[in-house]
Design a protein around this motif. Structure first.
Motif, mmCIF file in Angstrom:
data_model
loop_
_atom_site.group_PDB
_atom_site.id
_atom_site.type_symbol
_atom_site.label_atom_id
_atom_site.label_comp_id
_atom_site.label_asym_id
_atom_site.label_seq_id
_atom_site.Cartn_x
_atom_site.Cartn_y
_atom_site.Cartn_z
ATOM 1 N N SER A 3 0.803 -1.202 0.000
ATOM 2 C CA SER A 3 0.000 0.000 0.000
ATOM 3 C C SER A 3 0.848 1.270 0.000
ATOM 4 C CB SER A 3 -0.900 0.007 1.237
ATOM 5 O OG SER A 3 -0.101 0.182 2.395
ATOM 6 N N LEU A 4 0.167 2.359 -0.270
ATOM 7 C CA LEU A 4 0.800 3.675 -0.224
ATOM 8 C C LEU A 4 1.322 3.949 1.182
ATOM 9 C CD1 LEU A 4 1.462 6.337 -1.611
ATOM 10 C CD2 LEU A 4 -0.843 7.108 -1.094
ATOM 11 N N ARG A 5 0.588 3.489 2.185
ATOM 12 C CA ARG A 5 1.001 3.673 3.573
ATOM 13 C C ARG A 5 2.352 2.999 3.841
ATOM 14 N NH1 ARG A 5 -3.479 1.951 7.586
ATOM 15 N NH2 ARG A 5 -4.594 2.891 5.893
ATOM 16 N N CYS A 6 2.549 1.811 3.286
ATOM 17 C CA CYS A 6 3.831 1.103 3.438
ATOM 18 C C CYS A 6 4.955 1.896 2.789
ATOM 19 C CB CYS A 6 3.761 -0.286 2.817
ATOM 20 S SG CYS A 6 2.683 -1.434 3.681
ATOM 21 N N ALA A 9 5.843 4.817 4.908
ATOM 22 C CA ALA A 9 6.588 4.404 6.100
ATOM 23 C C ALA A 9 8.054 4.159 5.754
ATOM 24 C CB ALA A 9 5.963 3.155 6.712
ATOM 25 N N VAL A 10 8.304 3.526 4.626
ATOM 26 C CA VAL A 10 9.681 3.268 4.191
ATOM 27 C C VAL A 10 10.380 4.586 3.884
ATOM 28 C CG1 VAL A 10 11.106 2.237 2.369
ATOM 29 C CG2 VAL A 10 9.203 0.947 3.337
ATOM 30 N N LYS A 11 9.686 5.481 3.191
ATOM 31 C CA LYS A 11 10.266 6.796 2.864
ATOM 32 C C LYS A 11 10.617 7.553 4.137
ATOM 33 C CE LYS A 11 9.372 11.091 0.304
ATOM 34 N NZ LYS A 11 10.321 11.781 1.113
ATOM 35 N N GLU A 12 9.745 7.495 5.115
ATOM 36 C CA GLU A 12 9.984 8.173 6.396
ATOM 37 C C GLU A 12 11.252 7.641 7.071
ATOM 38 O OE1 GLU A 12 7.774 8.091 10.645
ATOM 39 O OE2 GLU A 12 6.483 8.614 8.941
ATOM 40 N N GLY A 46 13.903 0.346 12.375
ATOM 41 C CA GLY A 46 12.832 1.309 12.135
ATOM 42 C C GLY A 46 11.669 0.697 11.380
ATOM 43 N N LEU A 47 11.989 -0.147 10.409
ATOM 44 C CA LEU A 47 10.934 -0.803 9.638
ATOM 45 C C LEU A 47 10.175 -1.816 10.485
ATOM 46 C CD1 LEU A 47 12.773 -1.326 6.221
ATOM 47 C CD2 LEU A 47 10.967 0.329 6.739
ATOM 48 N N ILE A 48 10.885 -2.527 11.327
ATOM 49 C CA ILE A 48 10.233 -3.508 12.209
ATOM 50 C C ILE A 48 9.226 -2.807 13.119
ATOM 51 C CG2 ILE A 48 10.637 -5.021 14.212
ATOM 52 C CD1 ILE A 48 13.156 -6.025 12.715
ATOM 53 N N LYS A 49 9.582 -1.643 13.638
ATOM 54 C CA LYS A 49 8.659 -0.878 14.491
ATOM 55 C C LYS A 49 7.378 -0.510 13.748
ATOM 56 C CE LYS A 49 12.114 1.197 17.510
ATOM 57 N NZ LYS A 49 12.831 2.428 17.859
#
Length: 180
Positions: A3-6, A9-12, A46-49
């Protein structure tokens, strides 16, 4: 990343680490320069969180891409492809389907076909709960050859008929409303 949300989150997480990237796509990020071991570990944590996972090996990446294509196609696409699933997946990933299929089975313990069926049944459940389409319409939308075929597959996976599944959910909703 489905999704766009994923993707956001990765971009963040990449931005936090000041890692410049050229693209964030289907389970893959293209960085402008190589990532250090420390940055890789910070990114992984960070991704795991955020409920995501950093995948390094090519086999796992290919499996995740395959899963993402199937999920996008079944759950988020307005229209199914005009070609069969195996050709569609093979074309999207630019890999021979037999190779993808054996790799998928080896890594996940299930076949691509079974993964597609499970996702289709989950989508059917969702459509049944919306109660906006008839079983015939759902059958056509999900590209089953007949309502009987859909019903047989639904029962095989869930242990319930679609009609009974729908009835149980309506009954449970009624009970919950009465308890208010």
């Amino acid at each position: 990343m489905v999704s766009l949300r994923c993707k956001m989150a990765v971009k963040e997480e990449l931005d936090k680490l000041k890692l410049k990237h050229t693209s964030i796509e289907l389970g893959e990020v293209n960085l402008k320069k190589d990532i250090t071991g420390d940055d890789r570990e910070f990114l992984r944590k960070g991704l795991i969180k955020k409920g995501l996972e950093l995948i390094d090996d090519k086999k796992s990446l290919l499996i995740e891409k395959t899963k993402t294509i199937i999920i996008e196609l079944i759950h988020y696409s307005e229209e199914n492809p005009k070609i069969n699933y195996s050709d569609y997946i093979s074309e999207k990933l630019d890999y021979n389907y037999n190779h993808l299929s054996s790799l998928f089975s080896e890594v996940t313990g299930t076949t691509i076909v079974n993964y597609i069926i499970i996702n289709k049944i989950e989508r059917v459940k969702e459509l049944l709960l919306y109660d906006e389409l008839t079983l015939t319409e759902i059958s056509l939308l999900m590209e089953y050859s007949s309502v009987a075929h859909l019903s047989h597959q639904f029962k095989k996976i869930t242990g319930l008929t679609p009609t009974y599944f729908k009835k149980i959910k309506q009954y449970k909703k009624r009970i919950m409303l009465e308890e208010l």
